[in-house]
Design an enzyme around this catalytic site. Structure first.
Site, PDB file in Angstrom:
ATOM      1  N   TRP A 226       0.810  -1.210   0.000  1.00  0.00           N
ATOM      2  CA  TRP A 226       0.000   0.000   0.000  1.00  0.00           C
ATOM      3  C   TRP A 226       0.849   1.270   0.000  1.00  0.00           C
ATOM      4  CZ3 TRP A 226      -4.676  -1.559  -1.142  1.00  0.00           C
ATOM      5  CH2 TRP A 226      -5.090  -2.788  -0.675  1.00  0.00           C
ATOM      6  N   HIS A 227       2.047   1.218  -0.556  1.00  0.00           N
ATOM      7  CA  HIS A 227       2.901   2.401  -0.625  1.00  0.00           C
ATOM      8  C   HIS A 227       3.030   2.902  -2.056  1.00  0.00           C
ATOM      9  CE1 HIS A 227       5.150   1.511   3.428  1.00  0.00           C
ATOM     10  NE2 HIS A 227       3.843   1.655   3.562  1.00  0.00           N
TER      11      HIS A 227
END
Length: 214
Positions: A149-150
């Site tokens: 989720w980066h």
């Protein structure tokens, strides 16, 4: 967004479901309590008529009136007729050949490091992927790769020809459009992206208020 219960760890069974689990802060006084940026930044303003909040949506394209951005089209794919079922989101991971080339190089580098003589006193043996090559290694990567989720840096801030936004987060060549999320980072941060995203949002809000005299 669902309420996130208190937890003794950032990773656990409660996180194995759809949701915005990465948007949390940990209080020093109570590290088991989760604090949501949604509650801090969005919930107090949900009654505003000019604010629309959507989760689980993928922006398909920006709608223009001449040079001015007037809205966005979103892509929602339903998994079933159940309105409570999670939406299907196609993020396009590993869809570009360069993605696979990079991922393959990363796997080979990690294997070389783990199998290096210097690590032999500490490593009993390689568990996976083993001596895979070619299509077999590509299949392993596609089956094993996950996101943390980066996602970032796709609309970076700068002044060169590859930059998308300027120092005020305004998109070059477009009126009425600012970008205020991790995509404007020139490079991904070495730490978690949650705190930088909060700061980017704070700065964007301040600049918008200053420009429009709010």
């Amino acid at each position: 967004m669902r309420h996130q219960p208190a937890s003794g760890a950032a990773s656990g069974p409660q996180c194995d479901s759809p949701g915005l689990r990465h948007h949390v802060l940990f209080a020093e006084a109570d590290p088991a309590r989760r604090h949501s940026l949604y509650r801090a930044y969005l919930r107090p303003w949900l009654d505003r008529p000019n604010l629309t909040v959507l989760t689980g949506a993928l922006v398909h394209r920006v709608v223009f009136d001449g040079r001015r951005a007037t809205g966005v089209e979103i892509l929602l794919r339903l998994r079933s007729a159940d309105p409570l079922a999670p939406l299907a989101i196609e993020a396009g991971f590993l869809s570009d050949p360069a993605d696979m080339t990079t991922a393959r190089a990363c796997v080979e580098l990690c294997r070389a490091l783990g199998n290096a003589p210097a690590f032999r006193p500490f490593v009993r043996g390689e568990a996976m992927p083993g001596p895979l090559k070619g299509d077999a290694l590509d299949l392993y990567i596609r089956d094993a790769a996950v996101t943390y989720w980066h996602q970032s840096c796709t609309a970076r801030m700068g002044r060169d020809k590859m930059s998308v936004v300027d120092a005020t987060l305004k998109a070059y060549g477009v009126d009425g459009l600012r970008v205020a999320d991790a995509s404007i980072m020139p490079r991904v941060t070495t730490g978690n992206t949650q705190a930088p995203c909060a700061i980017i949002g704070e700065r964007a809000a301040g600049m918008i208020r200053q420009e429009h005299g709010a």
